[in-house]
Design a protein around this motif. Sequence first.
Motif: not given
Length: 323
Positions: A201-208
Amino acid sequence: MPKKVVSAVAAGLLAASFLTACSADSTGGGDGRLVLGFAQVGAESGWRTANTKSVRESAEEAKVTLKFSDAQQKQENQIKAIRSFIQQRVDVIAFSPVVESGWDTVLKEAKNAKIPVVLTDRAIDSKDTSLYTTFLGSDFVEEGKKAGDWLTKEYEGKDGTVNIVELQGTTGSAPANDRRAGFAQAVKGDPKFKVVASQTGDFTRAKGKEVMQAFLKSQPDIDVLYAHNDDMALGAIQAIEEAGKKPGTDIKIISVDGIKDAFQAMADGKINVVVECNPLLGDQLMDLAKKVSKGESVPARVKVDEGVFTQEQAAAALPDRKY
Ligand code: AHR
């Protein structure tokens, strides 16, 4: 103009334009102060924002001239920034590597230029430890173990399979590799724990949020989410709620970092446990930078003390959270 001077001027201009392009800046002037080139990962998470603030504030306090570059989570940008720092002949280079591998060439260039390098927050995967002077940061394997230990205690004496989905950090980064390994180590003794899906999730909220939505569609029976950082956990909470489930109850959530928003989510019952990872490394970094620039000896590894926080502790701890 002699050829050499022309190419030196061109290199200088290139370096200056690169730093501007990658939202770099510097504080302080050419007044004999220590000059520190700092190549940051990006601004992907609440943790990272707090880390950048800490480095900037500590540099100012310590009267260190900071040349700051934001790599926007791209290794090639960090490599360019380090080359630019070498061309500018900074006194010390510090950086938090986006990924673990692929640093030897540029760090050899820094070594040949006799500029000491301090790794902050994340380590690199290189056999040649002479390429950097010291590494200041958390033990990510230990963080993963703490997350897994909490889970094994939570399900102690309970029968039945525990289906876990994992939101990994940036692919190839030290915290993603190590938190994954530490967690796997802690739960491997009990076959009831099954990681049924694991994706970055690349450490981001959007990807998470996006990846959790996909997990919810493909996995009918998720018991636990292990997120490698708070931002991904917070994004996943939105996905879980939108799917009509209760985060923290229907799906237990384990996260890493300890930003205020995650403490609030814990106090609200939406995250079950947070393993702390401290981003406030600025003061220690300035201290190390000053020492290595003078050739003073420093430990090869400087660790950071961190705890584990549960829902019961969240509300009381919230007012004192510094990031
Ligand atoms: O390297 C530290 C990690 O990077 C933090 O856990 C995460 O939030 C950040 O982006």
